[in-house]
Each structure stands twice: as C-alpha cells, then as structure tokens.
Design an enzyme around this catalytic site. Structure first.
Site, short mmCIF file in Angstrom:
data_model
loop_
_atom_site.label_atom_id
_atom_site.label_comp_id
_atom_site.label_asym_id
_atom_site.label_seq_id
_atom_site.Cartn_x
_atom_site.Cartn_y
_atom_site.Cartn_z
N VAL A 1 0.87 -1.18 0.00
CA VAL A 1 0.00 0.00 0.00
C VAL A 1 0.90 1.22 0.00
O VAL A 1 1.83 1.31 0.81
CB VAL A 1 -0.91 0.03 1.25
CG1 VAL A 1 -1.85 1.23 1.21
CG2 VAL A 1 -1.72 -1.24 1.37
N GLU B 1 0.99 5.71 -0.93
CA GLU B 1 0.16 6.89 -0.72
C GLU B 1 -0.95 6.94 -1.75
O GLU B 1 -2.08 7.32 -1.47
CB GLU B 1 1.03 8.15 -0.82
CG GLU B 1 0.31 9.39 -0.40
CD GLU B 1 0.87 10.63 -1.06
OE1 GLU B 1 0.70 11.70 -0.48
OE2 GLU B 1 1.44 10.53 -2.15
N VAL C 1 -3.16 0.82 -3.91
CA VAL C 1 -3.05 -0.50 -3.27
C VAL C 1 -2.61 -1.46 -4.36
O VAL C 1 -3.13 -1.42 -5.48
CB VAL C 1 -4.42 -0.97 -2.72
CG1 VAL C 1 -4.28 -2.28 -1.97
CG2 VAL C 1 -5.02 0.08 -1.82
N VAL C 2 -1.64 -2.32 -4.02
CA VAL C 2 -1.12 -3.22 -5.05
C VAL C 2 -1.51 -4.66 -4.70
O VAL C 2 -1.27 -5.13 -3.59
CB VAL C 2 0.41 -3.08 -5.19
CG1 VAL C 2 0.93 -3.95 -6.32
CG2 VAL C 2 0.79 -1.62 -5.42
N LYS D 1 -4.09 -0.49 -7.92
CA LYS D 1 -5.38 0.20 -8.08
C LYS D 1 -5.32 1.48 -7.26
O LYS D 1 -4.90 1.46 -6.09
CB LYS D 1 -6.50 -0.71 -7.56
CG LYS D 1 -7.88 -0.14 -7.74
CD LYS D 1 -8.94 -1.13 -7.30
CE LYS D 1 -10.31 -0.48 -7.49
NZ LYS D 1 -11.39 -1.36 -7.11
N ASP E 1 11.33 10.00 -7.70
CA ASP E 1 10.87 9.40 -6.44
C ASP E 1 11.65 8.12 -6.14
O ASP E 1 11.09 7.11 -5.70
CB ASP E 1 9.36 9.12 -6.51
CG ASP E 1 8.72 8.99 -5.13
OD1 ASP E 1 9.33 9.44 -4.13
OD2 ASP E 1 7.61 8.43 -5.04
N ASN F 1 10.40 2.13 -3.64
CA ASN F 1 10.09 2.12 -5.07
C ASN F 1 11.11 1.34 -5.90
O ASN F 1 11.14 1.44 -7.12
CB ASN F 1 9.97 3.55 -5.60
CG ASN F 1 8.74 4.25 -5.03
OD1 ASN F 1 7.81 3.59 -4.58
ND2 ASN F 1 8.74 5.56 -5.03
N ASP G 1 7.11 2.26 -9.47
CA ASP G 1 6.33 3.45 -9.09
C ASP G 1 6.73 4.68 -9.92
O ASP G 1 7.46 5.57 -9.45
CB ASP G 1 6.49 3.73 -7.59
CG ASP G 1 5.49 4.77 -7.12
OD1 ASP G 1 4.73 5.29 -7.95
OD2 ASP G 1 5.47 5.06 -5.91
N1 LIG Z 1 5.29 -4.76 -9.31
C1 LIG Z 1 5.32 -4.99 -8.01
N2 LIG Z 1 5.76 -6.16 -7.53
C2 LIG Z 1 5.79 -6.38 -6.19
N3 LIG Z 1 5.43 -5.48 -5.27
C3 LIG Z 1 4.98 -4.29 -5.68
C4 LIG Z 1 4.90 -3.98 -7.08
N4 LIG Z 1 4.42 -2.73 -7.21
C5 LIG Z 1 4.22 -2.28 -5.96
N5 LIG Z 1 4.55 -3.20 -5.04
C6 LIG Z 1 4.45 -3.05 -3.56
O1 LIG Z 1 3.44 -2.10 -3.28
C7 LIG Z 1 4.01 -0.97 -2.62
C8 LIG Z 1 3.30 0.29 -3.10
O2 LIG Z 1 3.44 0.41 -4.50
P1 LIG Z 1 3.74 1.82 -5.20
O3 LIG Z 1 4.99 2.39 -4.66
O4 LIG Z 1 3.71 1.62 -6.67
O5 LIG Z 1 2.47 2.64 -4.69
P2 LIG Z 1 2.28 4.21 -4.50
O6 LIG Z 1 0.95 4.39 -3.91
O7 LIG Z 1 2.51 4.90 -5.80
O8 LIG Z 1 3.43 4.60 -3.51
P3 LIG Z 1 3.95 6.05 -3.08
O9 LIG Z 1 3.50 6.18 -1.67
O10 LIG Z 1 5.44 5.88 -3.20
O11 LIG Z 1 3.39 7.07 -4.00
C9 LIG Z 1 5.49 -1.01 -2.93
O12 LIG Z 1 6.27 -0.40 -1.94
C10 LIG Z 1 5.75 -2.50 -3.02
O13 LIG Z 1 5.95 -3.03 -1.74
MG LIG Z 2 5.72 4.01 -4.04
#
Ligand SMILES: Nc1ncnc2c1ncn2[C@@H]1O[C@H](COP(=O)(O)OP(=O)(O)OP(=O)(O)O)[C@@H](O)[C@H]1O
Ligand SMILES: [Mg+2]
EC number: 2.7.10.2
Length: 610
Positions: free
Chosen positions: A247, A249, A252-253, A269, A361, A366, A415
């Site tokens: 998860v 900011e 949610v992944v 998402k 970032d 990331n 990210d």
């Molecule tokens: N392709 C992936 N494979 C495995 N884990 C992932 C993947 N993408 C994301 N994650 C997990 O989900 C978390 C959140 O993903 P991501 O950084 O893309 O979300 P965000 O909401 O954009 O984050 P931020 O807070 O940096 O803006 C990551 O730190 C990681 O642990």
């Molecule tokens: Mg991130």
C-alpha cells in the site's frame, strides 16, 4: 509513502530549518514478499458460470444497457469542443484540409448506407468504387478534421502519451494548451500519422507528413480523454486476486493471477476514484511513463492499464522479491550486495535518463526485486511435487539451485507516478527524505542529478545510515556535504555515495559515469559467478538432452531390429517385393527419380499381385 511539501512549506524551509519539523510523518505499511501458495489449476471455460452471474452481464443489465443504448441514441450527442486554436487556422483548413471531398463523400456514403436498401447500397458501392479510382489518382485519403467533433464518439479517441519521442518532437514545435499538451487524439488523425511516410508530399513545411500529422494531432485536440470514457469492468473478469502486496500513498497493489494466461501480475489500483479528480493526471502520468519505459530489465515491466469505477488500474510485472525497503528490514546490505543494487538501479536510471525523463521518487519503497527465474511459474509446493512426475523436465533441481543463489536478484525501478520530462518538467515532489535541497527550492535546472542524489541517499540508508531524517538539522547536514562515513563500506564506496549526495547538483556524477565507475567495473566477481551458474545450467540441460537422445536412439534400434526380424521371417513373395521396393525408394537420392521409381515399383507390385 510520500512525504510531500507544498510550495509554501518549501519556501519556509529555505528560510528556517525548524519549519520542516511541522511536516507530517506517517508509518509505511510494510510490503511483504509473497508466501508460497498452492493453486488448484483448472481449465478455463470461456462460458464460465461465475461470469454468467456477473451482474454486469446479467440479462437484466443487458436489458438496461440496451435501454440505455436506445435512450442514448435518442439523446443528442455530446458536443465536444474540439475546434482548432484560432480561426485563421480553421479558415486555412477549408480548402487544403483533411475535409477534402473524399472524406466528405466517405462520410456521407457511410451515413446513407444506414438508410438504403441492400440494392441501393450495392449501387452506391459501385459508384463509390469509380469515385475511389478517381480520387486515388488525385489525392490520398485524408482524415476527418479533428475539430469536427459532432460525429466523434469516445471510442474513436485515444490519449496522446506525452513521453513518447514523437509526441515530444511534435510538442516542441508548438506548445499546446496544457502542460502535457493536448492529451487525446482522433483515430483518423492517428492513422494518417502512422501511415504517413517521411517523403510524403503532404508533408508541409518540414517535408515530413508524419511530423505534420503529429503536430496536427497535438495542436487540435485540446482535451484529455476522461477516464469515464474508458470505464470497462475488467479486474474481476480477467484476474484472480491472490493477496495485497503493498500500500502506498496513491495506490493499493494486489498480487493477481490472470485467469487466461495463468501468470502472476502486480495490479495497482488507485485508492480513491481518480476520474475527474486532481489525481487523474497523476494516474495517467504513471501509465504514460510505464508505457514508454517498461521494457528495460531494470524497470518494472508494464502490461496494461484501464479504468474501472473511476479508479485507475495498472497491470505490471510482479516482482517476487518485494521492495528494497522490505528487504532491509531483515539486515542492511553489505558492499557486494550494494554494488549489485547500484549496478542494476543505475542501469535503469541510465535508461530513463536516456529518454529525457526523470523518476523523481527513487527510494527503497520504489525499488523492487525479482529473485529467481521460475518466479513467473505457478509452481505447486515443491514438497508436493513427485520426483519424476509428468511435468518434471529434470530442471527443477537446477532451478532450485539458482533460487538459492543470492546473486540472481534483479533490482527494478518501479512506481513511475512522479516521472516527468526534463524538457518540460512538471515536478510533483516525491518523498522529502530522499529529495535534494534544490528540488525543494524549486530549482529544476538539473533534474537528472536530483535522481542521482536520491539514489545516493538510498544507498546510504540501505547500507546502514538510516533511518533518514524528515527534517531538522540532520536533514540539512546530509544535504550540505556532511555525509557520515559508513564503517562497513570501503573508502571508495563511501566517497562515491558522498559524491552522489554533493550539495551542488553539477558536481554529482551522471548515471552514465556511475555506470562506468571503477567500483562497478570491479563487480566482475559477480558476473563471473553468474556466468558460472549459467554455464552449469546449460551443461545440465545438455546432459538431459543427451540422455533423451540416447533413449531415442535405443528405441530406433529396437524398431529396426523388429522390422528386420519381420522381413526375414516367412513372408509371402509379394510382401518381400513390397519391402524391396520400399527400401529401394528410400535409397533413391533424388526426389524426382524417386517419383518415377515409385511409379515403376507400384506398377511392378500391381503386376505381381496379378
Ligand atoms: N510490481 C510490483 N511487484 C511487487 N510489489 C509491488 C509492485 N508494485 C508495488 N509493489 C508493492 O506495493 C508498494 C506500493 O506500490 P507503489 O509504490 O507503486 O504505490 P504508490 O501508492 O505509488 O506509492 P507512493 O507512496 O510511493 O506514491 C510497494 O512499496 C511494493 O511493496
Ligand atoms: Mg511508491
């Protein structure tokens, strides 16, 4: 999690150190590596019961949809204002524009065909063919003008990715209304752009039709395609959700399995509905960046993106090693591991920078990792797999050996939500723990070096220098050239980190120079090991193939023996003749001869049978 500063906060930082203490902090939800799980594979039926029950596809809904369609048909179509930027341009387009008689004719023909009887339509078609011929001689087919949007349906439009080289080229010629320029385009203009050749006479000023069409695309479509227009329910239909893997900011992944191809993906998402909100652009930005950058080994691979219930969903490669942040919760990285990390991430950055883009970032949350070559496979629990079972190709032990090897980790930059172009920067600040001072002071003159700073401070953290301060004197010290030495690292590595975190951006090394830094060229111990492992794998494969070959040879020998036994046993005369003719045929060197001999033999056999 990102810790962002508003412009106001940024200006206060430069004035007062203490102001940074006002920043909020939040706790990152720790991502976890996926635990092994067992799947019960089943054959996918194209008319699955579950899907029949899908409310979206229920007959009731279909009726509703049909009714809606009928109602929609009755309603006048939404008039989207797609007019060109100024009236002069519109006037010019009257004569030498995509709206030539050809396209008007095409348009009217299409419309008429809806009302005409079959015979009339056929007559019209033949007339059309003659006209087509005439127009072929005089003019190439041209698209409908983009500003004629009374007839344009949402499905005829698509966004323009501002990070593709073509769009940047067209964009640099003439600036568009928004920061990213125009963000959607009309299908016919796109087709014309793709079909145009560099030597096209229609090319206009540049003598290149493609550039002209691209410019037209960029100048005329003033609106971004709203997410509402691409809303297609797809997540549940196409994917099976396995777990939540992270998860952030923004999103949610989920770890998901594609029902059709059976592979694992990470689907991100957006937490909130983004369509129509201020996050919409950020969401689209991430997709655009992924689409352009997701083909490098050290950048998380991108597969597709779509909108659902006004949320943005992005289907990416699943990185089974989780994030670097999760990895360092167990232990900090030693120098040899750091070198591998640096080598991979700098390769990814070099690739991003070579596209005139910056990540903005870079941080442990990331940077993701993949751990082994079978990650994409849906392997059942190894204990459950019977040795010598049908699927066992003899390679499992090899993969198991590789799995245990630490050196097979591949780090990938993920990210891409903050990616921006250095030529037209639109900086949405990332996590302030990893940002250099100049970015918080809104100096965007050397954005490449901002990424280098973030990577430098990331290395510092994962080597044991963390946790990093979010503000205060410690925050400033790290940005004023007072980087503490990490005792577990060599002098050279400490110096490299300090150089990457230099207060003056121009004094930081570029991604290219880090890539060819002596520290990394000495990482041949790793590549030798990797090469050794690859060699072992190939040798084992070879052995397995040799065994199979030996087995096949044995079988052939056995068959030959049986044939000769049969031939030598008490066979009737004509049988022997057949056999002889067969062997003669086999020995004939030329195909043409064989053909004639076949005929001859067949005749002989016929005679013999008589
Ligand atoms: N392709 C992936 N494979 C495995 N884990 C992932 C993947 N993408 C994301 N994650 C997990 O989900 C978390 C959140 O993903 P991501 O950084 O893309 O979300 P965000 O909401 O954009 O984050 P931020 O807070 O940096 O803006 C990551 O730190 C990681 O642990
Ligand atoms: Mg991130």
């Amino acid at each position: 999690m990102a810790f962002r500063l508003s412009k106001h906060e940024t200006s206060v930082i430069s004035a007062e150190d203490t102001s940074l203490e006002q920043l909020d902090s939040s706790v990152e939800m720790q991502s976890r590596s996926p635990s092994p799980f067992v799947f019960n594979p089943r054959k996918l039926r194209f008319a699955d019961d579950d899907f029949d029950k899908d409310p979206l596809e229920s007959p009731q809904n279909n009726n509703n949809n049909n009714n809606n369609n009928i109602n929609n048909k009755k309603k006048p179509q939404r008039d989207v204002d797609m007019s060109p930027p100024c009236q002069k341009v519109r006037a010019l387009r009257l004569f030498n524009t995509p709206a030539t008689p050809k396209t008007i004719l095409q348009k009217s023909t299409t419309n008429f065909s809806n009302h005409l009887s079959g015979a009339a339509a056929a007559a019209n078609a033949s007339k059309h063919q003659v006209e087509d011929h005439i127009f072929k001689l005089s003019d190439r087919p041209r698209s409908l003008p983009l500003h004629n949007h009374r007839s344009m349906q949402p499905q005829d439009t698509a966004n323009v990715n501002p990070f593709t080289p073509d769009s940047l080229m067209a964009h640099n010629k003439k600036r568009c209304r928004t920061q990213f320029g125009c963000e959607n385009l009309n299908l016919s203009a796109m087709q014309r752009f793709l079909l145009s050749e560099p030597s096209d006479e229609d090319g206009g000023h540049d003598g290149a039709g493609g550039i002209d069409a691209a410019r037209e695309i960029h100048q005329q479509a003033p609106k971004r395609l709203a997410l509402h227009d691409t809303n297609i329910s797809r997540f549940k239909r196409e994917f099976m959700q396995v777990s939540v893997i992270g998860v952030g900011e923004f999103g949610v992944v989920f770890q998901c399995v594609n029902r059709l191809d059976g592979c694992i993906y990470a689907i991100k998402k957006s937490k909130k509905p983004v369509a129509g909100s201020s996050f919409e652009k950020r969401a689209l930005n991430e997709v655009w960046a992924h689409a352009v950058l997701g083909k490098h080994d050290n950048v998380v691979r991108y597969y597709s993106a779509w909108a659902e219930d006004d949320h943005m969903l992005i289907q990416n490669e699943f990185c089974d090693g989780g994030s670097l942040h999760a990895r360092i919760q167990e232990h900090c990285l030693g120098e040899s591991e750091l070198k591998i990390l640096l080598m991979h991430v700098i390769e990814g950055l070099r690739y991003i920078h070579s596209n005139d883009l910056v990540h903005m970032d870079i941080k442990p949350e990331n940077i993701f990792s993949t751990m082994n070559p079978t990650a994409h496979k849906l392997c059942p629990n190894p204990q459950q797999q019977q040795p010598g079972s049908k699927d066992d190709d003899g390679m499992d032990s090899v993969y198991e050996e590789l799995r245990r090897s630490e050196n097979l980790v591949t780090y990938k930059i993920g990210d891409l939500g903050h990616v921006t172009s250095v030529n037209e920067p639109h900086v949405e600040e990332g996590d302030c723990r990893y940002l250099p001072k100049e970015i918080l002071q809104e100096d965007y003159s050397n954005l490449f070096k901002a990424d280098i700073f973030s990577l430098g401070i990331t290395l510092f953290e994962v080597a044991g220098g963390g946790p990093l301060p979010k503000n205060g004197p410690e925050w400033h010290k790290l940005r004023n050239g007072e980087v503490p030495t990490i005792p577990t690292l060599s002098k050279d590595f400490n110096e490299l980190i300090a150089q990457m975190m230099h207060p003056e951006p121009n004094n930081r090394p570029s991604s290219m120079s880090i890539y060819s830094h002596p520290i990394l060229s000495a990482v041949d111990s790793k590549s030798k090991l990797q090469l050794g492992l690859e060699l072992t794998v190939e040798k084992r494969k070879n052995e397995i193939l040799m065994n199979k070959l030996r087995e096949a040879k044995k079988q052939i020998k056995l068959l030959e023996q049986r044939v000769s036994v049969l031939a030598s046993s008490s066979e009737p005369l004509d049988g022997q003749r057949c056999l002889r003719s067969f062997t003669r045929r086999m020995r004939t060197p030329f195909a043409s001869h064989a053909k004639f001999n076949n005929l001859g033999d067949r005749n002989k056999n016929v005679i013999a049978n008589f």
